[in-house]
Design an enzyme around this catalytic site. Structure first.
Site, PDB file in Angstrom:
ATOM      1  N   GLU A   1      -6.725  -6.195   3.675  1.00 22.71           N
ATOM      2  CA  GLU A   1      -6.885  -7.434   2.894  1.00 22.71           C
ATOM      3  C   GLU A   1      -8.138  -7.394   2.016  1.00 22.71           C
ATOM      4  O   GLU A   1      -8.804  -8.405   1.821  1.00 22.71           O
ATOM      5  CB  GLU A   1      -6.937  -8.658   3.833  1.00 22.71           C
ATOM      6  CG  GLU A   1      -5.727  -8.839   4.720  1.00 22.71           C
ATOM      7  CD  GLU A   1      -4.438  -9.074   3.935  1.00 22.71           C
ATOM      8  OE1 GLU A   1      -4.517  -9.507   2.776  1.00 22.71           O
ATOM      9  OE2 GLU A   1      -3.363  -8.781   4.494  1.00 22.71           O
TER      10      GLU A   1
ATOM     11  N   THR B   1       0.819  -1.211   0.000  1.00 23.74           N
ATOM     12  CA  THR B   1       0.000   0.000   0.000  1.00 23.74           C
ATOM     13  C   THR B   1       0.858   1.268   0.000  1.00 23.74           C
ATOM     14  O   THR B   1       1.878   1.334   0.665  1.00 23.74           O
ATOM     15  CB  THR B   1      -0.897  -0.006   1.255  1.00 23.74           C
ATOM     16  OG1 THR B   1      -1.677  -1.198   1.233  1.00 23.74           O
ATOM     17  CG2 THR B   1      -1.819   1.196   1.289  1.00 23.74           C
TER      18      THR B   1
ATOM     19  N   GLY C   1       2.979  -3.023   8.620  1.00 25.63           N
ATOM     20  CA  GLY C   1       3.241  -3.277  10.034  1.00 25.63           C
ATOM     21  C   GLY C   1       4.705  -3.602  10.249  1.00 25.63           C
ATOM     22  O   GLY C   1       5.319  -4.313   9.452  1.00 25.63           O
TER      23      GLY C   1
END
Lengths: 661, 661
Positions: free
Chosen positions: B421, B139, B178
């Site tokens: 997701e 992303t 993350g």
């Protein structure tokens, strides 16, 4: 300015300034609001820290600092009108809460409402000057909704002419009062009054809890912060435990009930007037719901105009996400709801002031309906807004999860509204009680007036609730008035079903209370339908007062969207009883799609009209200029995790694992 | 044990242990799960800190420490099976997230799926040994859903045999991964591959971002934390900007596509298999929805059994709030939903493994349906769960707002599931695409199998979508099978309406894409109805496999409640097309009330059967012993605001104001 936003603004069919005047009530109100907002925005002392980067203790400290500076500034600028205080606070605090707020919003008003003239003279100046920093302690750890269940006792001792306050159990510890944990030095405590061996129920007492000057808890007082919450980080919601703690007799608020020096209890003449504060607070909360939802819509719609993503037409550049039908369907009904609630909020404020004048002249006739209406509308608007803020947040994709969007803070600071000042389900059941009473009165031949007058039209000979169908009605789905009629029929039908089911349970059950409980799903449903009708009705009626044609057109479309969206969501209610037909519901769904397309070019102007200052929105995504991505990057760099010392955890914990290879 | 909970447990109609075995799949699974959980609970190294009291930087540090200790422990205990790792992590992390998780959940799997054997040999050991701490960077700040829109480039330079990575714009900065902000030293970066002047679309590259040993960002790399979010406090979601950053040619993952040393691009034989990971992750998320909702129900129902409030019968003690019909109506349908989703989650896991074996043998026939089903069910279950967790929280009154309840953390850690997701609306539209394709195939004479086989029954000569009514059906509201048929008819009808509306738009619009957008509300509605049908069907079918009579009875009641509650909420859909009649809807509402009463005595046992350890729930309100109030008081005292130094803000800011009086 961002090119997308500029284009949107240029394409709008109306002048948002005119709509802002409608929302504020008048051009003069808009001018004065902005004047006050600018006092702060132009003040060099005003500095907007981003509390998102701070720990809770730091946030508390900033909030106390802001509280103090706010009090100073209000003294300096001579701002005293309640409405102006609200404007001032909104800008000053920027979405955060302040620990001394209960001194002004609860302690002082309670003193004014329930204290004698002598008591007011004794305490009021100290409160206003913050020598006394007060809060209001009612809820206990084990008791909220049910006031009679509160356990704290105030036992009168005629020998010393004192009340002895006790928290006899863990569940009786006062819990939640804002500003109690660290900030306050006094609390108005609600306790069961006991004198001459008899309990007379809840009464209010002024209780010193910390020493003025040292701020240390007084002997017999255990007080502290109740710990971290979902939002309200800056607020020291607190607990208070009292062990044989003595206060003078004069600290009981004695405007209505009294305890004489010898311990004789004198009961109040009437206690209907204590209604007043609740009604005021709840009608204020309806306006808060409108403001919070308007904010969330502003952020989500501006961002949706700036964000480009995916493909609508192959080979063309990525479209604004506001051009996706699903995005419009998520946001425009909420925008319409925000406008609906703005008008309901304004109506509630007017009505409160009107009825308050009546009360001043001894006329209490409208109070029961106002009480029922504010309870239900507080619940209806806060539930809707609660879900709607989250819908706005999730409509912003990933960035909606970041505090940069401002939306998480709007949500966590709003959501308690569903529970405080009357838990929503309990509120709905209070409204239902009024509806059932009104229904019974109609059946015993009395004519109802006000918002429940539709109950007069219920044909009393009918037995089956399903037969509301016999009312002749052809709903025109392009007419707000006709749709209001449809909502009225739905409310009437659901009130009647609840009433019949309640009657039926009463026959079969041991007590009225059990029957009430076993009908409560129907009762809540009836209240919701009633409130929904009221909102639709007020929105439709507002249209009649709009002079400007372009404003009228755009508001009419929003009103239609609000009405039709509700019909589509609750299609079962409108099909049952034959209020609408299947093919009408199909038309409604089609009409909603058309309205989305019609509203699309005005969407940005419609949120501009709410006239939030960038700083009030506290959002990178919702800024007026919409330079989203550059601002986002600048914001992220300030994250405390980006400080060098945070790297130590790598060396401490991960590196040793690596060396084991 | 708390007396209320003891009484509830004694009154249950079944043995919760047997139901736990059903949920785990077998008694052996239950035994093994508990064995692993006890490894941690009995380990002296295991210590549960309450992260609620810490600042974000502190939480990050604790999380890194926990990550490291977890890796050590898993090595020590030899836990390697993926399912067992999940159990182990659940207990070890207690509702919090860990910064190194993406190394195991994304970096290593991508290396295994897309790396050549040589690449795996080179990197895998270092990843497993944490010398390489990896994350997965896809992303970008300006791009999420639409992968083709990603801007990061990897340009091949044949002279040095390197790729040059660039983030050409602000919007191209990698955003959200993350563990990227502070923890990782490598990332798999998705970038547009350019070689010999031509762009070949997205490919994956292994990019070193920090120096091993010093952990300093490498030259050309700008990396950091993206700032505070709604939850995920312990996770360093990060940003990554690359400026002419060079990596060796061998760092491109080349199992499928390749770039030869001279820059020649070799395209992959097939890319269908990259589906696999997405399908796996999304089917796992369905199970996550079930677990999160089960947790929230456990807390809210236990608390509702312990909390006493208000009056049901005058003069009697305050009842458990679980005895209020409105409370049952809030919680029991969610409890039924939690069970429904548990079974759907188990089904998804089985199906994934079955189809994965087929794929291993070259049979890809079921993949499209599985892909469509996981997309829709991921969206359907996560949206439902998202709202349901908040409903559980708000059903706990004031205490639900406190972090003591555990509910705010469950919510903020779950809600991103609606967006990551695969954003939920996009997911629903993917399912819709499959439904529309299936509908077209049926119309061109092909028979569909699997979950969409009901489309075979659509009479093809019909023109008006309203006429599904002609299907003969009498719904038995006490039969899960019959209700499943009703949900099937609803899905068939809404799929047909969407298909007809789409056809109609295609005729009138410039392109298929525009027509698709203008039908997307209907398409989402059709997908939701399809998913709802699948859930109802799987729950009903599960009942057939339950041997024990007492378990069967209680699950059948939950299944009925799930079905009937859905009918009541979407009554319009069931009335339209004549699937059900008005009087049946009235019966449904009545039957729901009866089911609430029937389920009431088993409510606590039903949440006990989820078998959460107190420490996993992380909730004072949901503890197995339910000593709510004492525990609450102990918890509150630990609030950092209760430390003495926080008092300084009084002396600094408020006292000076007081002296001005």
């Amino acid at each position: 300015m961002n090119q997308d936003l500029r284009r949107e603004r240029e394409a709008a069919s109306f002048n948002p300034e005119l709509l802002t005047h409608v929302l504020d009530g008048s051009p003069e109100n808009t001018r004065r609001r902005r004047e006050i907002e600018n006092l702060i925005l132009n003040d060099p002392d005003f500095q907007h820290e981003d509390l998102n980067f701070l720990s809770r203790s730091q946030r508390y400290e900033v909030a106390v600092k802001k509280s103090a500076s706010m009090v100073k500034k209000m003294r300096e600028f001579g701002i005293a009108d309640p409405e102006e205080i609200v404007w001032f606070k909104k800008i000053h605090l920027v979405n955060f809460v302040e620990p001394v707020s209960l001194n002004f919003s609860m302690f002082i008003p309670t003193l004014l409402n329930q204290g004698t003239t002598a008591q007011q003279e004794k305490w009021l100046l100290s409160c206003k000057g913050l020598e006394i920093i007060g809060t209001y302690a009612q809820t206990e750890m084990g008791h909220g909704t049910h006031l009679r269940g509160l356990e704290t006792t105030a036992t009168y001792d005629p020998e010393t002419q004192e009340f002895i306050l006790n928290s006899p159990t863990v569940t009786s510890i006062k819990w939640w009062p804002g500003g109690l944990g660290k900030t306050s030095n006094h609390a108005i405590v609600l306790a069961q009054l006991i004198t001459k061996g008899k309990c007379y129920g809840l009464h209010a007492f002024i209780v010193p809890i910390r020493e003025i000057g040292t701020h240390k808890p007084l002997p017999g007082i255990t007080v502290g912060d109740i710990g971290p919450k979902f939002g309200y980080d800056e607020m020291d919601n607190g607990y208070l435990k009292m062990d044989n703690y003595r206060i003078p007799r004069e600290n009981m608020l004695m405007k209505y009930a009294q305890v004489k020096p010898d311990g004789t209890y004198v009961k109040p003449v009437s206690n209907k007037l204590t209604y007043g504060t609740m009604v005021f607070v709840r009608s204020f909360l309806v306006g808060e719901a409108a403001r919070s939802l308007s904010k969330a819509c502003t952020i989500a719609i501006r961002y949706s105009a700036v964000r480009h993503q995916s493909e609508l037409k192959p080979g063309e550049p990525e479209p604004q996400i506001l051009d996706f039908q699903t995005q419009q369907y998520k946001l425009f009904p909420l925008l319409a709801t925000a406008y609906a609630f703005q008008f309901v909020g304004a109506y509630m404020k007017e009505t409160y002031h009107r009825i308050n004048e009546d009360i001043g002249q001894g006329d209490l006739s409208e109070l029961p309906e106002l009480h029922a209406l504010t309870a239900g509308l507080k619940a209806f608007t806060s539930w809707t807004t609660n879900a709607a803020i989250e819908a706005c947040r999730m409509a912003c994709g990933g960035h909606g999860y970041s505090h940069c969007s401002g939306l998480p803070n709007i949500y966590v600071n709003f959501t308690p509204t569903c529970t405080f000042e009357g838990e929503n389900t309990v509120m709905m059941l209070q409204t239902a009680r009024f509806l059932m009473k009104s229904y019974d009165q109609v059946h015993s031949g009395k004519l109802m007036c006000g918002m429940v007058s539709y109950l007069n039209d219920l044909p009393s000979q009918r037995i089956q609730p399903q037969q509301v169908a016999v009312w002749p009605t052809v709903v025109d789905i392009d007419s707000p008035d006709s749709l209001t009629e449809a909502y009225k029929l739905r409310a009437a039908r659901l009130v009647e079903i609840a009433a019949k089911n309640l009657q039926n349970e009463v026959i079969h059950r041991e007590s009225k209370e059990v029957a009430w409980n076993l009908t409560s799903i129907d009762l809540v449903r009836a209240s919701e339908a009633h409130c929904h009708y009221v909102v639709v009705k007020l929105f439709s009626e507002k249209l009649l007062k709009i002079q400007d044609k372009s404003i009228h057109t755009v508001l009419k479309n929003l009103c239609l969207l609000y009405c039709l969206y509700g019909v589509s969501q609750k299609a079962g209610d409108f099909l049952q009883g034959g209020i609408m037909t299947e093919s009408q519901i199909t038309q409604v769904n089609q009409r909603i799609k058309e309205l989305l397309t019609v509203i699309r070019p005005d969407a940005v102007a419609l949120v501009d009209a709410f006239d939030f200052q960038d700083v009030t929105l506290g959002s990178v995504l919702g800024r007026y200029d919409g330079n989203v991505y550059e601002n986002l990057f600048e914001w992220a760099k300030k994250s405390p995790l980006n400080k060098a010392e945070v790297h130590e955890s790598y060396h401490k914990y991960l590196k040793p694992l690596q060396s084991k290879l």
